[in-house]
Design a protein around this motif. Structure first.
Motif, PDB file in Angstrom:
ATOM      1  N   ARG A  53       0.878  -1.299  -0.091  1.00  0.00           N
ATOM      2  CA  ARG A  53       0.195  -0.182  -0.031  1.00  0.00           C
ATOM      3  C   ARG A  53       0.963   1.317   0.034  1.00  0.00           C
ATOM      4  NH1 ARG A  53      -5.610  -0.312   2.173  1.00  0.00           N
ATOM      5  NH2 ARG A  53      -6.097  -2.589   2.861  1.00  0.00           N
ATOM      6  N   GLY A  54       1.992   1.374   0.891  1.00  0.00           N
ATOM      7  CA  GLY A  54       2.777   2.482   1.046  1.00  0.00           C
ATOM      8  C   GLY A  54       3.470   3.003  -0.191  1.00  0.00           C
ATOM      9  N   PHE A  55       3.803   1.923  -1.009  1.00  0.00           N
ATOM     10  CA  PHE A  55       4.355   2.500  -2.216  1.00  0.00           C
ATOM     11  C   PHE A  55       3.783   3.426  -3.168  1.00  0.00           C
ATOM     12  CE2 PHE A  55       5.445   1.813  -6.799  1.00  0.00           C
ATOM     13  CZ  PHE A  55       6.569   1.866  -6.766  1.00  0.00           C
ATOM     14  N   GLN A  56       2.317   3.087  -3.185  1.00  0.00           N
ATOM     15  CA  GLN A  56       1.616   4.165  -3.801  1.00  0.00           C
ATOM     16  C   GLN A  56       1.785   5.761  -3.508  1.00  0.00           C
ATOM     17  OE1 GLN A  56       0.177   3.129  -6.622  1.00  0.00           O
ATOM     18  NE2 GLN A  56       0.805   1.239  -6.311  1.00  0.00           N
ATOM     19  N   MET A  57       1.762   5.873  -2.237  1.00  0.00           N
ATOM     20  CA  MET A  57       1.963   7.250  -1.578  1.00  0.00           C
ATOM     21  C   MET A  57       3.326   7.838  -1.729  1.00  0.00           C
ATOM     22  SD  MET A  57       1.041   8.531   2.166  1.00  0.00           S
ATOM     23  CE  MET A  57       1.912  10.036   2.987  1.00  0.00           C
ATOM     24  N   TRP A  58       4.395   6.902  -1.331  1.00  0.00           N
ATOM     25  CA  TRP A  58       5.815   7.252  -1.283  1.00  0.00           C
ATOM     26  C   TRP A  58       6.481   7.758  -2.694  1.00  0.00           C
ATOM     27  CZ3 TRP A  58       6.686   1.966   1.829  1.00  0.00           C
ATOM     28  CH2 TRP A  58       6.245   2.222   2.949  1.00  0.00           C
ATOM     29  N   ASN A  59       5.900   7.156  -3.633  1.00  0.00           N
ATOM     30  CA  ASN A  59       6.233   7.408  -5.132  1.00  0.00           C
ATOM     31  C   ASN A  59       5.440   8.302  -5.850  1.00  0.00           C
ATOM     32  OD1 ASN A  59       8.810   5.487  -4.987  1.00  0.00           O
ATOM     33  ND2 ASN A  59       7.419   4.298  -3.882  1.00  0.00           N
ATOM     34  N   VAL A 621      -3.326   4.065   3.156  1.00  0.00           N
ATOM     35  CA  VAL A 621      -3.470   4.140   1.744  1.00  0.00           C
ATOM     36  C   VAL A 621      -4.694   3.260   1.415  1.00  0.00           C
ATOM     37  CG1 VAL A 621      -2.467   3.781  -0.837  1.00  0.00           C
ATOM     38  CG2 VAL A 621      -1.055   4.798   1.012  1.00  0.00           C
ATOM     39  N   SER A 622      -5.702   3.794   0.516  1.00  0.00           N
ATOM     40  CA  SER A 622      -6.915   2.768   0.404  1.00  0.00           C
ATOM     41  C   SER A 622      -7.426   2.813  -0.933  1.00  0.00           C
ATOM     42  CB  SER A 622      -7.959   3.239   1.632  1.00  0.00           C
ATOM     43  OG  SER A 622      -9.256   2.552   1.126  1.00  0.00           O
ATOM     44  N   TYR A 623      -7.535   1.615  -1.618  1.00  0.00           N
ATOM     45  CA  TYR A 623      -8.047   1.451  -2.718  1.00  0.00           C
ATOM     46  C   TYR A 623      -8.513  -0.087  -2.859  1.00  0.00           C
ATOM     47  CZ  TYR A 623      -3.221  -0.589  -3.381  1.00  0.00           C
ATOM     48  OH  TYR A 623      -2.175  -1.379  -3.341  1.00  0.00           O
ATOM     49  N   GLU A 624      -9.336  -0.167  -3.972  1.00  0.00           N
ATOM     50  CA  GLU A 624      -9.933  -1.385  -4.313  1.00  0.00           C
ATOM     51  C   GLU A 624      -9.071  -2.407  -4.481  1.00  0.00           C
ATOM     52  OE1 GLU A 624     -13.174  -3.808  -4.141  1.00  0.00           O
ATOM     53  OE2 GLU A 624     -13.370  -1.693  -3.967  1.00  0.00           O
ATOM     54  N   GLY A 625      -9.214  -3.601  -3.828  1.00  0.00           N
ATOM     55  CA  GLY A 625      -8.128  -4.603  -3.944  1.00  0.00           C
ATOM     56  C   GLY A 625      -6.648  -4.767  -3.550  1.00  0.00           C
ATOM     57  N   ALA A 626      -6.790  -3.801  -2.522  1.00  0.00           N
ATOM     58  CA  ALA A 626      -5.537  -3.321  -1.862  1.00  0.00           C
ATOM     59  C   ALA A 626      -5.081  -4.730  -0.923  1.00  0.00           C
ATOM     60  CB  ALA A 626      -5.447  -2.187  -0.883  1.00  0.00           C
ATOM     61  N   PRO A 627      -3.789  -4.937  -0.712  1.00  0.00           N
ATOM     62  CA  PRO A 627      -3.441  -6.060  -0.113  1.00  0.00           C
ATOM     63  C   PRO A 627      -3.953  -5.746   1.401  1.00  0.00           C
ATOM     64  CG  PRO A 627      -1.813  -4.642  -0.419  1.00  0.00           C
ATOM     65  CD  PRO A 627      -2.614  -4.253  -1.376  1.00  0.00           C
ATOM     66  N   SER A 628      -4.352  -6.926   2.001  1.00  0.00           N
ATOM     67  CA  SER A 628      -4.634  -6.892   3.515  1.00  0.00           C
ATOM     68  C   SER A 628      -3.710  -6.152   4.487  1.00  0.00           C
ATOM     69  CB  SER A 628      -4.750  -8.207   4.080  1.00  0.00           C
ATOM     70  OG  SER A 628      -6.093  -8.749   3.402  1.00  0.00           O
ATOM     71  N   ARG A 629      -3.980  -5.506   5.259  1.00  0.00           N
ATOM     72  CA  ARG A 629      -3.148  -4.904   6.273  1.00  0.00           C
ATOM     73  C   ARG A 629      -2.618  -5.866   7.303  1.00  0.00           C
ATOM     74  NH1 ARG A 629      -7.285  -0.633   6.415  1.00  0.00           N
ATOM     75  NH2 ARG A 629      -6.282   1.388   5.225  1.00  0.00           N
ATOM     76  N   LEU A 630      -1.257  -5.828   7.564  1.00  0.00           N
ATOM     77  CA  LEU A 630      -0.517  -6.562   8.495  1.00  0.00           C
ATOM     78  C   LEU A 630      -1.074  -6.369   9.915  1.00  0.00           C
ATOM     79  CD1 LEU A 630       2.889  -7.215   6.860  1.00  0.00           C
ATOM     80  CD2 LEU A 630       0.952  -8.845   6.655  1.00  0.00           C
ATOM     81  N   GLU A 631      -1.120  -7.427  10.878  1.00  0.00           N
ATOM     82  CA  GLU A 631      -1.548  -6.992  12.169  1.00  0.00           C
ATOM     83  C   GLU A 631      -0.157  -7.585  12.917  1.00  0.00           C
ATOM     84  OE1 GLU A 631      -6.157  -7.370  13.010  1.00  0.00           O
ATOM     85  OE2 GLU A 631      -5.610  -8.963  11.929  1.00  0.00           O
ATOM     86  N   VAL A 632      -0.324  -6.764  14.318  1.00  0.00           N
ATOM     87  CA  VAL A 632       0.569  -7.293  15.104  1.00  0.00           C
ATOM     88  C   VAL A 632      -0.055  -8.541  16.034  1.00  0.00           C
ATOM     89  CG1 VAL A 632       1.913  -6.806  17.327  1.00  0.00           C
ATOM     90  CG2 VAL A 632       1.854  -5.073  15.577  1.00  0.00           C
ATOM     91  N   ALA A 685       2.765 -14.610  -0.678  1.00  0.00           N
ATOM     92  CA  ALA A 685       1.287 -14.589  -0.184  1.00  0.00           C
ATOM     93  C   ALA A 685       0.920 -15.907   0.258  1.00  0.00           C
ATOM     94  CB  ALA A 685       0.496 -14.328  -1.737  1.00  0.00           C
ATOM     95  N   ALA A 686       1.585 -17.016  -0.050  1.00  0.00           N
ATOM     96  CA  ALA A 686       1.427 -18.199   0.399  1.00  0.00           C
ATOM     97  C   ALA A 686       1.851 -18.569   1.956  1.00  0.00           C
ATOM     98  CB  ALA A 686       2.083 -19.411  -0.319  1.00  0.00           C
ATOM     99  N   ARG A 687       3.076 -17.744   2.026  1.00  0.00           N
ATOM    100  CA  ARG A 687       3.670 -18.024   3.368  1.00  0.00           C
ATOM    101  C   ARG A 687       2.844 -16.895   4.423  1.00  0.00           C
ATOM    102  NH1 ARG A 687       8.399 -17.565   0.153  1.00  0.00           N
ATOM    103  NH2 ARG A 687       8.569 -15.547   0.355  1.00  0.00           N
ATOM    104  N   LEU A 688       2.160 -16.054   4.009  1.00  0.00           N
ATOM    105  CA  LEU A 688       1.204 -15.109   4.875  1.00  0.00           C
ATOM    106  C   LEU A 688      -0.088 -16.010   5.143  1.00  0.00           C
ATOM    107  CD1 LEU A 688       1.455 -11.483   3.555  1.00  0.00           C
ATOM    108  CD2 LEU A 688       2.141 -12.469   5.856  1.00  0.00           C
ATOM    109  N   SER A 689      -0.438 -16.724   4.165  1.00  0.00           N
ATOM    110  CA  SER A 689      -1.837 -17.471   4.324  1.00  0.00           C
ATOM    111  C   SER A 689      -1.523 -18.733   5.347  1.00  0.00           C
ATOM    112  CB  SER A 689      -2.465 -18.180   3.005  1.00  0.00           C
ATOM    113  OG  SER A 689      -2.437 -17.009   2.215  1.00  0.00           O
ATOM    114  N   ALA A 690      -0.331 -19.183   5.429  1.00  0.00           N
ATOM    115  CA  ALA A 690       0.173 -20.482   6.460  1.00  0.00           C
ATOM    116  C   ALA A 690       1.097 -19.810   7.452  1.00  0.00           C
ATOM    117  CB  ALA A 690       0.796 -21.380   5.435  1.00  0.00           C
ATOM    118  N   ASP A 691       0.742 -18.605   7.919  1.00  0.00           N
ATOM    119  CA  ASP A 691       1.660 -17.937   8.876  1.00  0.00           C
ATOM    120  C   ASP A 691       1.644 -18.682  10.123  1.00  0.00           C
ATOM    121  OD1 ASP A 691       3.085 -15.568   9.365  1.00  0.00           O
ATOM    122  OD2 ASP A 691       1.891 -15.289  11.069  1.00  0.00           O
TER     123      ASP A 691
END
Length: 808
Positions: A53-59, A621-632, A685-691
């Motif tokens: 998400r952040g790439f869209q703002m920082w660049n 940063v918010s847009y349709e289809g953005a990757p899920s935000r990570l949580e602690v 993506a797979a590693r996040l799904s099987a975190d």
């Protein structure tokens, strides 16, 4: 949004950015937001942050050029052509890489002596850490920033002080990006006088130092650290009564509807207003609490009062309490998530949110530029570029410049630089700001050579009560104490402003106008002044005149929920104050550059809400289809199995395994190369799904050896991992040799922090911290006051004078 209302202060500048992740791209974004042409050079695989998400703002607003600098001679020649046409060359490589690729200091100077070359590294001058991959978490863990966290710095109650805790707010990247921007602009201002570029350096570590609150760094008899945070977090002896009282004023309280409110009632009058709003007026006359909140008598008294307050706040809803607190002028705010913050009325009222049309992603909602200019928000016309989208056109432009004689600058002898103590030498700054969120900005300017005159009330900045914490903010500044309610004090301020380049404050509306310190009044005195308003909520909107400390922006921005960990009670954190002060310095330097072009006064505004939001820009940063935000995770150990803390047989390890290649090296170093073939872990993506599965596999393996052993083994295969509990932050700074010994006449021996930004040929500023009113007489004499006039001002209590001259 109407972008024609504001002029672009940095128009016509050409910035060449070779950077990835957050810090470097954020510095480049600051230039693009205010009109500079920013060319982003990427490898064929692109910036590793693409897809976040952040790439869209920082660049946003940049042009992307793909060059294979590792293996293509033609591309390295193209890079040289780009260097020749640039005003700024910005890199954030590990030490030595820029030189290998042809954009090190010496090569940039040979090709273009007038360019400002800026390098952002992970650990700055610490050679022993130079080889580490400097991700945010690695820097924080190595520097001890995950040790000793307490209730005021992000620890959930069950974990405070007991073990390392993941620090979720990426303050080092934000701060390093802003420090780089500031150093570059300061060097460009100097270039206007000398015709010569500078080499500017900063680092994520220096950013972390700048963005950290509660730094005492007292020198004990054995030259060891005294860490106030450790004392407050369950160290032997427990917390002091004063620190426990402060913690009470920043209470996180649950309401009747299940909502949470972050309190912010640290000052005496705010605490009294809070008690009245709660209907607990009896507290103000009870002998146990009359000296609160900083001078309660015992810990038990505080704990008893906290139980009463919590019970009372559980009896009304969040909305009901907020209505009462706003009515009674009590600092407080509800905890919001990231999307809630983007919709906050104060952000929209002050034009801090923009929506950018992206060809692939559609509308992208994000934070707007950090600083409002001349009374208006700044629009964003273009989003982030596609990979290599502008390669052909940018290289054609570079070749055209070369063909027109653009290489003439190459090989010219360097113009001698003025060595006058820093690039801002000669700039005079008047600081009318208190606590930390504003004054830190003045501190950063003083480190770059500016003359900063701090105007204090007769009783002094209330932050002076915190001793060495204040001293670190006062280095290099002069202090003049004025009674601005008197005609004599107001006249002194008018004369100061008449001779100054910059005037800034961090007060809310109302008092500013009554004191005659609003932009209209100040610019009437000095039509070339750079004026910065650095209040909490902004100058417009329904909550413009509310009070705030660090805790409420943390709650509103989404940071309090993120840091707490999934499912936990939201937590307080301290970074918004220093990060807001950092933004003040960026605003001032932007204004100075704009004034240099227009010759007219500049009116700029930053807010604590905006600067705190910038810390969390990767999630805002918010847009349709953005990757899920990570949580602690609920144990506050990290964001996922490959970016978190692990307990080892001895000590704790923080591992940051970001890319596919690093994952393969990590798995093999742990002795489990078969994980690389497991379809559950095939890609990110797979590693996040099987975190959960992955963490369950990694944790027991890491418990087989010590954290120190694992850190060495993983470093040998270029995987980012460090021991996170080797020492605390202050201890790390002392043992690293970054701090220097100093002594204060009132507070004794202490360790002085290093410069946050360094410039070639300029040593650290060693000017001391001044006492309240120590500079009053000298400044008054400079302003034309004679001995009898000064004596009269002192007699009528219009000024307070201390120091050698005043004492005779």
């Amino acid at each position: 949004m109407n972008t024609s209302r504001t002029r672009s202060p940095l128009a016509d500048l050409k910035v060449l950015e070779l950077a990835s992740g957050t810090a470097g791209p954020m510095a480049g974004m600051m230039f693009a937001d205010y009109g500079a042409e920013v060319v982003k050079v990427e490898p064929p695989t692109g910036d590793w942050a693409r897809g976040t998400r952040g790439f869209q703002m920082w660049n946003r607003g940049k042009r992307s050029v793909v060059l294979d600098l590792a293996s293509s001679a033609a591309d390295r020649e193209a890079l040289r052509a780009l260097v020749r046409r640039s005003d700024v060359v910005l890199t954030n490589y590990r030490p030595g890489v820029a030189e290998q690729l042809g954009v090190g200091e010496a090569e940039v100077r040979r090709l273009n002596p007038t360019a400002v070359c800026c390098a952002i590294s992970g650990f700055g001058p610490l050679v022993e850490c130079a080889g580490l991959r400097a991700y945010e978490g690695i820097v924080a863990a190595k520097a001890g920033k995950m040790v000793g966290l307490d209730a005021l710095s992000g620890a959930a109650p069950d974990f405070a002080g007991g073990r390392p805790i993941y620090s979720a707010a990426p303050v080092a990247g934000f701060a390093a990006g802003q420090l780089a921007f500031q150093g570059i602009v300061a060097a460009l201002l100097e270039r206007a006088r000398t015709g010569r570029g500078r080499y500017v350096e900063t680092s994520l570590l220096q950013g972390a130092i700048t963005a950290t609150m509660r730094q005492d760094l007292r020198r004990a008899e054995l030259e060891g650290p005294v860490n106030g945070r450790a004392a407050a977090s369950g160290a032997p002896g427990g917390p002091s009564v004063q620190l426990r009282g402060i913690a009470l004023t920043f209470l996180t309280a649950r309401c009747a509807d299940g909502g949470w409110i972050q309190m912010c009632a640290r000052q005496d009058h705010h605490f009294r207003s809070w008690m009245r709003a709660l209907g607990l007026d009896w507290v103000l006359t009870d002998p146990r609490y009359v000296d609160g909140p900083l001078a309660f008598r015992t810990l038990r008294d505080i704990e008893d009062l906290e139980r009463v307050i919590r019970k009372r706040m559980s009896e009304c809803t969040q909305a009901e309490w907020m209505s009462l607190f706003i009515e009674h002028d009590v600092g407080s705010d509800p905890f919001l998530d990231f999307d809630g913050f983007l919709a906050h009325p104060q952000l929209t009222a002050n034009e801090r949110v923009v929506e950018v049309a992206d060809r692939e992603l559609g509308p992208v909602r994000q934070l707007g530029p950090l600083v409002n200019v001349n009374g208006a928000g700044v629009g964003v016309e273009r989003g982030a570029p596609l990979l290599g989208e502008h390669t052909a056109e940018v290289l054609d432009e570079a070749r055209a410049v070369r063909g027109a004689g653009g290489d003439q600058v190459a090989g010219q002898p360097q113009i001698p630089a003025e060595r006058t103590g820093g690039p801002l030498a000669g700039i005079v700054v008047v600081e009318l700001a208190t606590y930390l969120a504003g004054p830190l900005g003045g501190t950063l300017l003083a480190e770059m050579g500016a003359r900063v005159i701090k105007v204090e009330p007769m009783e002094g900045d209330a932050f002076r009560r915190l001793g060495l914490q204040f001293v670190h903010l006062q280095h290099g500044k002069e202090s003049i104490a004025l009674n601005l309610k008197s005609s004599g004090g107001k006249e002194v301020l008018r004369r100061l402003v008449r001779e100054a380049d910059v005037f800034f404050h961090n007060f809310r509306g109302g008092p500013v106008e009554r004191l005659g310190c609003d932009f209209v009044s100040i610019s009437a005195i000095n039509p070339r002044i750079v004026y910065v308003n650095a209040a909490a909520y902004g100058s417009r909107g329904p909550e413009a005149n509310r009070t705030a400390f660090h805790s409420t922006p943390n709650a509103l921005s989404g940071g309090g929920i993120l840091q707490a960990g999934r499912g936990n009670v939201p937590v307080d954190d301290s970074y918004p104050d220093p990060c807001s002060g950092i933004a003040v310095a960026s605003a001032i330097l932007l204004g100075l550059f704009g004034r240099g072009r227009s010759g007219r006064a500049q009116h700029l505004e930053t807010t604590m809400l905006a600067s705190t939001g910038y810390v969390h820009s990767s999630d805002l940063v918010s847009y349709e289809g953005a990757p899920s935000r990570l949580e602690v995770d609920p144990e506050q150990q990290g964001l996922h199995a490959l970016y978190r803390l692990y307990e080892c047989s001895s000590g704790w390890l923080f591992a940051a395994v970001v890319g596919d290649a690093e994952w393969r090296r990590f798995a093999r170093a742990l002795g489990h190369g078969e994980w690389c073939e497991d379809p559950r872990f095939a890609d990110a993506a797979a590693r996040l799904s099987a975190d959960a599965d992955l963490a369950a596999l990694v944790a027991p393996v890491l418990q087989e050896r010590t954290a120190k052993e694992w850190a060495a083994a993983l470093a040998a295969v270029d995987v980012a991992a460090v021991q996170a509990d080797e020492r605390g932050f202050e201890e790390f700074l002392i043992h690293s040799g970054l701090v220097s010994a100093d002594e204060h006449p009132e507070h004794g021996k202490y360790w002085r922090l290093p410069p946050r930004v360094t410039f070639d040929g300029v040593g650290p500023d060693r000017r001391p911290a001044t006492a309240l009113g120590e500079s009053t007489v000298a400044v008054l004499e400079e302003l034309g006051y004679g001995p009898q006039e000064i004596a009269a001002l002192c007699a009528e209590r219009a000024v307070l004078a201390d120091g050698p001259k005043a004492r005779g």
